[in-house]
Motif scaffolding. Structure first.
Motif, PDB file in Angstrom:
ATOM      1  N   GLY A   1     -84.670  -4.690 -18.678  1.00 39.63           N
ATOM      2  CA  GLY A   1     -86.362  -4.877 -19.177  1.00 39.63           C
ATOM      3  C   GLY A   1     -87.047  -5.456 -17.612  1.00 39.63           C
ATOM      4  O   GLY A   1     -86.670  -6.268 -17.087  1.00 39.63           O
ATOM      5  N   ILE A   2     -88.392  -4.489 -17.289  1.00 42.80           N
ATOM      6  CA  ILE A   2     -88.794  -5.453 -16.164  1.00 42.80           C
ATOM      7  C   ILE A   2     -90.475  -5.919 -16.760  1.00 42.80           C
ATOM      8  O   ILE A   2     -90.849  -4.820 -17.028  1.00 42.80           O
ATOM      9  CB  ILE A   2     -88.792  -3.918 -15.307  1.00 42.80           C
ATOM     10  N   VAL A   3     -90.218  -7.435 -16.600  1.00 44.59           N
ATOM     11  CA  VAL A   3     -91.747  -7.731 -16.944  1.00 44.59           C
ATOM     12  C   VAL A   3     -92.244  -8.107 -16.098  1.00 44.59           C
ATOM     13  O   VAL A   3     -92.214  -8.679 -14.609  1.00 44.59           O
ATOM     14  CB  VAL A   3     -91.294  -9.136 -17.303  1.00 44.59           C
ATOM     15  N   VAL A   4     -93.518  -7.659 -15.682  1.00 47.36           N
ATOM     16  CA  VAL A   4     -94.755  -7.731 -14.833  1.00 47.36           C
ATOM     17  C   VAL A   4     -95.631  -8.636 -14.823  1.00 47.36           C
ATOM     18  O   VAL A   4     -96.524  -8.421 -16.286  1.00 47.36           O
ATOM     19  CB  VAL A   4     -95.383  -6.356 -14.524  1.00 47.36           C
ATOM     20  N   THR A   5     -96.257 -10.294 -14.574  1.00 47.90           N
ATOM     21  CA  THR A   5     -97.067 -11.107 -14.541  1.00 47.90           C
ATOM     22  C   THR A   5     -98.728 -10.259 -14.789  1.00 47.90           C
ATOM     23  O   THR A   5     -99.357 -11.456 -15.554  1.00 47.90           O
ATOM     24  CB  THR A   5     -96.868 -11.666 -13.858  1.00 47.90           C
ATOM     25  N   HIS A   6     -98.616  -8.837 -13.856  1.00 47.07           N
ATOM     26  CA  HIS A   6    -100.202  -8.450 -14.159  1.00 47.07           C
ATOM     27  C   HIS A   6    -100.764  -7.663 -13.875  1.00 47.07           C
ATOM     28  O   HIS A   6     -99.179  -6.753 -12.627  1.00 47.07           O
ATOM     29  CB  HIS A   6    -101.369  -9.988 -13.222  1.00 47.07           C
ATOM     30  N   PHE A   7    -101.246  -6.305 -13.801  1.00 44.79           N
ATOM     31  CA  PHE A   7    -101.071  -5.229 -13.376  1.00 44.79           C
ATOM     32  C   PHE A   7    -102.122  -5.106 -11.768  1.00 44.79           C
ATOM     33  O   PHE A   7    -102.920  -5.291 -11.135  1.00 44.79           O
ATOM     34  CB  PHE A   7    -102.512  -4.369 -13.717  1.00 44.79           C
TER      35      PHE A   7
ATOM     36  N   VAL B   1     -90.556  -1.430 -19.677  1.00 43.15           N
ATOM     37  CA  VAL B   1     -91.783  -2.325 -18.273  1.00 43.15           C
ATOM     38  C   VAL B   1     -92.898  -3.132 -19.847  1.00 43.15           C
ATOM     39  O   VAL B   1     -93.308  -2.067 -20.778  1.00 43.15           O
ATOM     40  CB  VAL B   1     -92.522  -1.277 -17.796  1.00 43.15           C
ATOM     41  N   ALA B   2     -92.429  -4.138 -19.568  1.00 42.48           N
ATOM     42  CA  ALA B   2     -93.930  -4.496 -20.321  1.00 42.48           C
ATOM     43  C   ALA B   2     -94.868  -5.652 -19.148  1.00 42.48           C
ATOM     44  O   ALA B   2     -94.213  -5.927 -18.011  1.00 42.48           O
ATOM     45  CB  ALA B   2     -92.671  -6.310 -21.041  1.00 42.48           C
ATOM     46  N   LEU B   3     -96.290  -6.108 -19.950  1.00 50.45           N
ATOM     47  CA  LEU B   3     -97.707  -6.121 -19.178  1.00 50.45           C
ATOM     48  C   LEU B   3     -97.921  -7.653 -20.764  1.00 50.45           C
ATOM     49  O   LEU B   3     -97.178  -7.157 -21.118  1.00 50.45           O
ATOM     50  CB  LEU B   3     -98.592  -5.525 -18.711  1.00 50.45           C
ATOM     51  N   GLY B   4     -98.917  -7.774 -20.085  1.00 47.21           N
ATOM     52  CA  GLY B   4     -99.317  -9.117 -20.916  1.00 47.21           C
ATOM     53  C   GLY B   4    -100.046  -8.529 -22.115  1.00 47.21           C
ATOM     54  O   GLY B   4    -100.490  -7.408 -21.355  1.00 47.21           O
ATOM     55  N   GLU B   5     -99.935  -9.482 -23.329  1.00 54.66           N
ATOM     56  CA  GLU B   5    -100.533  -7.801 -24.127  1.00 54.66           C
ATOM     57  C   GLU B   5    -102.089  -7.559 -23.206  1.00 54.66           C
ATOM     58  O   GLU B   5    -102.957  -6.650 -24.614  1.00 54.66           O
ATOM     59  CB  GLU B   5    -101.118  -8.783 -25.502  1.00 54.66           C
ATOM     60  N   HIS B   6    -102.961  -8.834 -23.440  1.00 60.21           N
ATOM     61  CA  HIS B   6    -104.424  -8.213 -22.900  1.00 60.21           C
ATOM     62  C   HIS B   6    -105.125  -7.646 -21.374  1.00 60.21           C
ATOM     63  O   HIS B   6    -105.906  -7.897 -20.575  1.00 60.21           O
ATOM     64  CB  HIS B   6    -105.191 -10.035 -22.761  1.00 60.21           C
ATOM     65  N   GLU B   7    -103.470  -7.345 -20.471  1.00 66.51           N
ATOM     66  CA  GLU B   7    -104.049  -6.477 -19.220  1.00 66.51           C
ATOM     67  C   GLU B   7    -104.900  -5.544 -19.252  1.00 66.51           C
ATOM     68  O   GLU B   7    -103.836  -4.354 -20.181  1.00 66.51           O
ATOM     69  CB  GLU B   7    -102.443  -7.004 -18.610  1.00 66.51           C
ATOM     70  N   LEU B   8    -105.298  -5.428 -18.609  1.00 64.61           N
ATOM     71  CA  LEU B   8    -105.717  -3.376 -18.630  1.00 64.61           C
ATOM     72  C   LEU B   8    -105.984  -2.926 -17.716  1.00 64.61           C
ATOM     73  O   LEU B   8    -105.184  -3.470 -16.999  1.00 64.61           O
ATOM     74  CB  LEU B   8    -107.779  -4.557 -18.441  1.00 64.61           C
TER      75      LEU B   8
ATOM     76  N   ARG C   1     -93.597  -1.799 -23.351  1.00 61.93           N
ATOM     77  CA  ARG C   1     -94.050  -3.485 -24.446  1.00 61.93           C
ATOM     78  C   ARG C   1     -94.923  -3.944 -23.653  1.00 61.93           C
ATOM     79  O   ARG C   1     -95.707  -4.269 -22.119  1.00 61.93           O
ATOM     80  CB  ARG C   1     -92.739  -4.236 -24.055  1.00 61.93           C
ATOM     81  N   ARG C   2     -96.282  -4.921 -24.594  1.00 63.11           N
ATOM     82  CA  ARG C   2     -96.811  -5.689 -24.427  1.00 63.11           C
ATOM     83  C   ARG C   2     -96.794  -7.146 -24.627  1.00 63.11           C
ATOM     84  O   ARG C   2     -96.106  -6.958 -26.415  1.00 63.11           O
ATOM     85  CB  ARG C   2     -98.196  -4.968 -25.334  1.00 63.11           C
ATOM     86  N   LEU C   3     -96.755  -8.080 -24.561  1.00 64.88           N
ATOM     87  CA  LEU C   3     -95.747  -9.534 -24.419  1.00 64.88           C
ATOM     88  C   LEU C   3     -97.002 -10.376 -24.893  1.00 64.88           C
ATOM     89  O   LEU C   3     -98.113 -10.486 -24.476  1.00 64.88           O
ATOM     90  CB  LEU C   3     -95.176 -10.105 -23.697  1.00 64.88           C
TER      91      LEU C   3
ATOM     92  N   GLY D   1     -96.934 -16.654 -26.502  1.00 69.67           N
ATOM     93  CA  GLY D   1     -95.115 -17.781 -27.098  1.00 69.67           C
ATOM     94  C   GLY D   1     -94.281 -16.712 -27.427  1.00 69.67           C
ATOM     95  O   GLY D   1     -93.705 -17.609 -27.686  1.00 69.67           O
ATOM     96  N   GLU D   2     -94.223 -15.779 -26.913  1.00 72.55           N
ATOM     97  CA  GLU D   2     -93.700 -15.032 -27.045  1.00 72.55           C
ATOM     98  C   GLU D   2     -92.232 -14.722 -26.591  1.00 72.55           C
ATOM     99  O   GLU D   2     -92.241 -14.980 -24.914  1.00 72.55           O
ATOM    100  CB  GLU D   2     -93.688 -13.401 -27.029  1.00 72.55           C
ATOM    101  N   LEU D   3     -90.704 -14.551 -26.787  1.00 74.99           N
ATOM    102  CA  LEU D   3     -89.967 -14.500 -26.371  1.00 74.99           C
ATOM    103  C   LEU D   3     -89.024 -12.962 -25.937  1.00 74.99           C
ATOM    104  O   LEU D   3     -90.208 -12.274 -26.227  1.00 74.99           O
ATOM    105  CB  LEU D   3     -88.837 -15.079 -26.855  1.00 74.99           C
TER     106      LEU D   3
END
Length: 361
Positions: free
Chosen positions: A99-105, A124-131, A182-184, A187-189
């Protein structure tokens, strides 16, 4: 080594930053690696990518080990060569990434994700509220026009509009992004076997910026939210990000979860003393707001441009050109919106293309 409020925990990284060179690949903890990826053509020089090695998917002997990679960095052939060499140093290859987790766009964080996903098959995953700028894909003309209208409304003189506003090639760069798989949520692991890394939602620098708390290793990965020396840019840029500076202050308030942890930022170098640094960032940002208030109280500023040119900039306002000038104006606008939310009553027009906000400051 003491740095006034913080303690530098990566001497080689610190010296490399001071000397304006790339630091080495480092093993931070067993199964935790730091790989600097070149930020080509930018004074920041590199993004610190982190590799977190988990367990085999089905437990002992149950399959391939799972690996998370955080913030793969700016996309370039040079960066790809450095990233793959760093993975090799850690005993890995792109195919090992789960998995590739990106802190922000931002492209110095997300840029390499597409290339890495193609090589690895990783999600690839970003935070759930990232636009993401997907709403512009069908209409580049509108994108360019409304961006220019924003800076016109901010009082930018005509001779500066071309250099501060986005052009058609910018539209192409910003919209050439796939939706993450994915959107993270807060509090999610992160879903990688063998890791206990929890998502911490920290909007401000962007609407959906996240930090990551590695509970097993007592590490906090802060992206651009908290850096040891540089103050993160918080600007009025993204659509629907109503009060980015207010969000930023709220996100600083919750950093106590990592108070005793080693901090792994996306730029510069590792350190301890998170809460001291948070306090410093808060005071620095509030001091800027106080400076904006002083300009407003003088009664001569009628636009974002008017306020910006009266503020203190490290090399002076006249030295700001191009994208740097754009960022300075957007930062100023974020302070005006924040002050409006705090009850100031002097009118300054602040717009972001569509919608337009008329802010009582």
């Amino acid at each position: 080594m003491e740095d006034i409020l913080i303690t530098v925990t990566a001497e080689e990284q610190f010296q490399a930053w001071q000397s304006k060179v790339m630091p080495a690949v480092e093993q931070v903890r067993p199964g935790v690696w730091s790989i600097p990826v070149p930020f080509v053509g930018n004074p920041m020089r590199y993004t610190l990518c982190y590799v977190l090695v988990g367990d085999t998917a089905g437990g002992a002997g149950g399959g391939a080990r799972e690996v998370a990679l955080v913030d793969p960095g700016w996309d370039s052939d040079e960066g790809w060569a450095v990233l793959t060499a760093g993975l090799s140093t850690a005993g890995l290859s792109p195919k090992d990434i789960t998995g590739i987790v990106v802190t922000h766009f931002h492209p110095d964080h997300l840029g390499m994700a597409a290339r890495l996903r193609e090589a690895s098959g990783a999600w690839v995953a970003l935070g759930e509220h990232e636009l993401l700028p997907t709403h512009w894909r069908s209409d580049p003309g509108r994108f360019v026009t409304e961006d220019r209208e924003q800076f016109t409304a901010w009082g930018v003189p005509a001779e500066y509009l071309d250099e501060v506003s986005f052009q058609a090639e910018t539209w192409a760069q910003m919209t050439n992004v796939e939706e993450p798989q994915r959107r993270l949520a807060d509090g999610e692991l992160i879903p990688v076997a063998g890791l206990k890394v929890r998502v911490l939602s920290t909007p401000g620098h962007t609407p959906g910026s996240i930090c990551l708390v590695d509970e097993a290793n007592q590490l906090i990965l802060t992206g651009d939210h908290v850096l040891p020396k540089i103050t993160p840019h918080v600007s009025l840029e993204a659509q629907n990000h109503v009060d980015p500076l207010g969000d930023y202050f709220t996100s600083l308030d919750i950093m106590g979860v990592g108070a005793d942890m080693e901090v792994l930022p996306a730029h510069e170098y590792r350190f301890r003393g998170l809460m001291a640094r948070v306090a410093q960032l808060r005071e620095h940002t509030l001091e800027r707001s106080r400076e904006v208030i002083a300009v407003l109280d003088a009664g001569e500023a009628g636009s974002v441009w008017d306020v910006s040119k009266e503020l203190t900039w490290s090399r002076g306002f006249d030295s700001l050109r191009g994208f740097t000038l754009r960022l300075a104006l957007a930062e100023t606008a974020s302070h005006l919106v924040y002050l409006s939310a705090q009850g100031r009553d002097v009118a300054i027009e602040v717009s972001r293309g569509a919608p337009t906000l008329f802010v009582e400051v």
